[in-house]
Design an enzyme around this catalytic site. Structure first.
Site, PDB file in Angstrom:
ATOM      1  N   THR A  35      -8.389   3.508   8.384  1.00 17.21           N
ATOM      2  CA  THR A  35      -9.751   2.964   8.161  1.00 17.21           C
ATOM      3  C   THR A  35      -9.859   1.994   9.496  1.00 17.21           C
ATOM      4  O   THR A  35      -9.205   1.049   9.840  1.00 17.21           O
ATOM      5  CB  THR A  35      -9.726   1.890   7.010  1.00 17.21           C
ATOM      6  OG1 THR A  35      -9.137   2.803   5.957  1.00 17.21           O
ATOM      7  CG2 THR A  35     -10.951   1.479   6.503  1.00 17.21           C
TER       8      THR A  35
ATOM      9  N   GLU B  68      -8.609   0.892  -3.466  1.00 14.59           N
ATOM     10  CA  GLU B  68      -9.376   0.871  -2.079  1.00 14.59           C
ATOM     11  C   GLU B  68     -10.186   2.255  -2.412  1.00 14.59           C
ATOM     12  O   GLU B  68     -10.023   3.347  -2.497  1.00 14.59           O
ATOM     13  CB  GLU B  68      -8.557   1.028  -0.847  1.00 14.59           C
ATOM     14  CG  GLU B  68      -8.125  -0.225  -0.363  1.00 14.59           C
ATOM     15  CD  GLU B  68      -7.427   0.154   0.960  1.00 14.59           C
ATOM     16  OE1 GLU B  68      -7.848   1.162   1.796  1.00 14.59           O
ATOM     17  OE2 GLU B  68      -6.458  -0.451   1.205  1.00 14.59           O
TER      18      GLU B  68
ATOM     19  N   ARG C  58      -9.312   8.542  -1.127  1.00 17.44           N
ATOM     20  CA  ARG C  58     -10.101   8.795   0.080  1.00 17.44           C
ATOM     21  C   ARG C  58     -10.944  10.119  -0.799  1.00 17.44           C
ATOM     22  O   ARG C  58     -10.456  10.838  -1.589  1.00 17.44           O
ATOM     23  CB  ARG C  58      -9.424   9.355   1.174  1.00 17.44           C
ATOM     24  CG  ARG C  58      -9.200   8.293   2.105  1.00 17.44           C
ATOM     25  CD  ARG C  58      -8.340   8.709   3.396  1.00 17.44           C
ATOM     26  NE  ARG C  58      -8.400   7.785   4.034  1.00 17.44           N
ATOM     27  CZ  ARG C  58      -9.169   7.364   5.241  1.00 17.44           C
ATOM     28  NH1 ARG C  58     -10.377   8.087   5.373  1.00 17.44           N
ATOM     29  NH2 ARG C  58      -9.260   6.485   6.128  1.00 17.44           N
TER      30      ARG C  58
ATOM     31  N   ASN D 167       0.841  -1.127   0.007  1.00 17.24           N
ATOM     32  CA  ASN D 167       0.001  -0.156   0.049  1.00 17.24           C
ATOM     33  C   ASN D 167       1.075   1.194  -0.102  1.00 17.24           C
ATOM     34  O   ASN D 167       1.695   1.514   1.196  1.00 17.24           O
ATOM     35  CB  ASN D 167      -0.784   0.000   1.340  1.00 17.24           C
ATOM     36  CG  ASN D 167      -1.966   1.027   1.278  1.00 17.24           C
ATOM     37  OD1 ASN D 167      -1.632   2.125   0.990  1.00 17.24           O
ATOM     38  ND2 ASN D 167      -3.086   0.927   1.825  1.00 17.24           N
TER      39      ASN D 167
ATOM     40  N   HIS E 143      -5.539   3.554  -1.916  1.00 12.80           N
ATOM     41  CA  HIS E 143      -6.686   4.272  -1.262  1.00 12.80           C
ATOM     42  C   HIS E 143      -7.020   5.579  -1.892  1.00 12.80           C
ATOM     43  O   HIS E 143      -6.450   6.618  -1.378  1.00 12.80           O
ATOM     44  CB  HIS E 143      -6.864   4.040   0.240  1.00 12.80           C
ATOM     45  CG  HIS E 143      -8.173   4.459   0.725  1.00 12.80           C
ATOM     46  ND1 HIS E 143      -8.331   4.310   2.225  1.00 12.80           N
ATOM     47  CD2 HIS E 143      -9.237   4.772   0.444  1.00 12.80           C
ATOM     48  CE1 HIS E 143      -9.601   4.692   2.468  1.00 12.80           C
ATOM     49  NE2 HIS E 143     -10.153   4.897   1.339  1.00 12.80           N
TER      50      HIS E 143
ATOM     51  N   HIS F 173       0.983   6.302   1.869  1.00 16.17           N
ATOM     52  CA  HIS F 173       1.771   7.262   2.788  1.00 16.17           C
ATOM     53  C   HIS F 173       3.024   7.674   1.971  1.00 16.17           C
ATOM     54  O   HIS F 173       3.671   8.798   2.538  1.00 16.17           O
ATOM     55  CB  HIS F 173       2.017   6.797   4.078  1.00 16.17           C
ATOM     56  CG  HIS F 173       0.749   6.340   4.920  1.00 16.17           C
ATOM     57  ND1 HIS F 173       0.191   6.997   4.845  1.00 16.17           N
ATOM     58  CD2 HIS F 173       0.264   4.950   5.521  1.00 16.17           C
ATOM     59  CE1 HIS F 173      -1.063   6.629   5.773  1.00 16.17           C
ATOM     60  NE2 HIS F 173      -0.961   5.554   5.871  1.00 16.17           N
TER      61      HIS F 173
ATOM     62  N   GLU G 110     -11.512  -9.039   2.838  1.00 17.00           N
ATOM     63  CA  GLU G 110     -10.124  -8.710   3.124  1.00 17.00           C
ATOM     64  C   GLU G 110     -10.420  -8.636   4.828  1.00 17.00           C
ATOM     65  O   GLU G 110     -11.132  -7.797   5.263  1.00 17.00           O
ATOM     66  CB  GLU G 110      -9.509  -7.334   2.899  1.00 17.00           C
ATOM     67  CG  GLU G 110      -8.264  -7.203   3.529  1.00 17.00           C
ATOM     68  CD  GLU G 110      -7.172  -5.901   2.996  1.00 17.00           C
ATOM     69  OE1 GLU G 110      -7.419  -5.703   1.579  1.00 17.00           O
ATOM     70  OE2 GLU G 110      -6.548  -5.112   3.631  1.00 17.00           O
TER      71      GLU G 110
ATOM     72  N   HIS H  11      -3.941  -4.465   7.709  1.00 17.13           N
ATOM     73  CA  HIS H  11      -4.136  -3.288   8.507  1.00 17.13           C
ATOM     74  C   HIS H  11      -3.425  -3.492   9.951  1.00 17.13           C
ATOM     75  O   HIS H  11      -3.600  -4.469  10.616  1.00 17.13           O
ATOM     76  CB  HIS H  11      -5.657  -3.098   9.149  1.00 17.13           C
ATOM     77  CG  HIS H  11      -5.587  -1.634   9.400  1.00 17.13           C
ATOM     78  ND1 HIS H  11      -5.294  -0.972  10.373  1.00 17.13           N
ATOM     79  CD2 HIS H  11      -6.086  -0.645   8.462  1.00 17.13           C
ATOM     80  CE1 HIS H  11      -5.612   0.302  10.481  1.00 17.13           C
ATOM     81  NE2 HIS H  11      -6.181   0.614   9.070  1.00 17.13           N
TER      82      HIS H  11
ATOM     83  N   ARG I 246      -6.763  13.083   0.646  1.00 20.92           N
ATOM     84  CA  ARG I 246      -5.662  13.276   1.799  1.00 20.92           C
ATOM     85  C   ARG I 246      -4.360  13.043   1.385  1.00 20.92           C
ATOM     86  O   ARG I 246      -3.182  13.134   1.701  1.00 20.92           O
ATOM     87  CB  ARG I 246      -5.993  13.236   3.077  1.00 20.92           C
ATOM     88  CG  ARG I 246      -5.840  11.581   3.389  1.00 20.92           C
ATOM     89  CD  ARG I 246      -6.049  11.195   4.960  1.00 20.92           C
ATOM     90  NE  ARG I 246      -7.339  11.472   5.423  1.00 20.92           N
ATOM     91  CZ  ARG I 246      -8.138  10.955   6.535  1.00 20.92           C
ATOM     92  NH1 ARG I 246      -7.405  10.034   7.190  1.00 20.92           N
ATOM     93  NH2 ARG I 246      -9.194  11.313   6.847  1.00 20.92           N
TER      94      ARG I 246
END
Ligand code: PXP
Length: 253
Positions: free
Chosen positions: A105, A74, A49, A11, A47, A14, A155, A198, A53
């Site tokens: 999340t 996502e 959003r 992922n 993801h 970040h 998931e 996660h 962000r």
């Protein structure tokens, strides 16, 4: 019997978080995706959003154009996101709950209260040839609801397990792992492909990698955090090695 292969989805959200802290174009999440793939990632997760962000629309467009490895997109189950997914046509769409005020999340989808909405959007994604993944709590009822909604994948949210591991609370870790084992086995018996993610780190990933039905882990924060010190390729290789050590326990016991 040898264990089924376990895929690593990286992922890259970040990387975009750091980029957006100053605006501009670096560090580039697409470059991170390339480097992760070269180091052994089997897929890339991003993801988009509602508040943009971290990942932005143009990142997703570039990822889809530039990478051949499966893209796990996502999104929240909103009309806007479904439209974007239908245009981009990722390998899979992972539907997640989204709250503006949350840092990440925080829980799985509400498959009771959110059922109608999910039932409305899933056919639109499936019709576009996109595999449907639902991010859910590791509970039997969630497995049944996901199968009933026609999902291809669940998931399992590993946040509660990761928190227990971080607190070094052995009893809670054992309880959370047992929930993950039960949900994975029940979900697989209903024909669902089982993923998990996660809060996974090099330290806690082994126990989840050892769950036989789990075939993919999606990991972000810990990898991007480690990359600050060792670089992304080494961080990915170390995570992969930790996953492989956990996986090797299947059948060895
Ligand atoms: N899977 C899903 C569905 C997520 O929402 C997230 C967080 O964005 C992850 C996996 C990765 O979690 P983490 O960044 O804690 O590794």
């Amino acid at each position: 019997m040898s264990a089924r292969p376990l895929r690593l989805g990286v992922n890259i959200d970040h990387v975009a978080t750091v980029r957006n802290a100053r605006g501009g174009f670096y560090p580039d999440p697409c470059r991170a995706a390339h480097e992760a793939i070269m180091a052994g990632a089997d897929g890339i997760t991003a993801h988009l959003r509602e508040d943009r962000r971290h990942i932005r629309d143009e990142d997703v467009e570039r990822l889809k154009r530039q990478i051949l490895t499966p893209l796990n997109f996502e999104i929240a189950a909103t009309d806007e996101m479904v439209q974007i997914a239908r245009r981009i046509r990722p390998h899979a769409a992972c539907l997640v709950p989204e709250k503006r005020e949350e840092r990440t999340t925080e829980g799985g989808l509400d498959l009771v209260g959110g059922r109608e909405r999910l039932a409305a959007v899933i056919p639109h994604l499936a019709e576009a040839g996109i595999r449907i993944s639902l991010f859910v709590e590791p509970e039997a009822a969630a497995m049944e609801a996901a199968a009933g909604l026609g999902a291809d994948i669940v998931e399992l949210h590993t946040g509660a397990y990761a928190e227990a591991a971080l607190a070094d609370d052995r009893e809670r870790v054992a309880r959370e792992l047992a929930r993950l084992y039960r949900a994975a086995s029940h979900g697989a018996s209903l024909g669902l492909e089982i993923h998990a993610g996660h809060g996974l780190t090099e330290e806690n990933v082994g126990d989840v990698a050892a769950i036989p039905e789990v075939v993919e882990l999606n990991i972000g924060h810990a990898l991007i955090g480690a990359a600050i010190f060792v670089g992304l390729p080494d961080a990915v290789r170390a995570m992969r090695a930790a996953m492989d050590r956990g996986r090797a326990r299947i059948g060895a016991a």
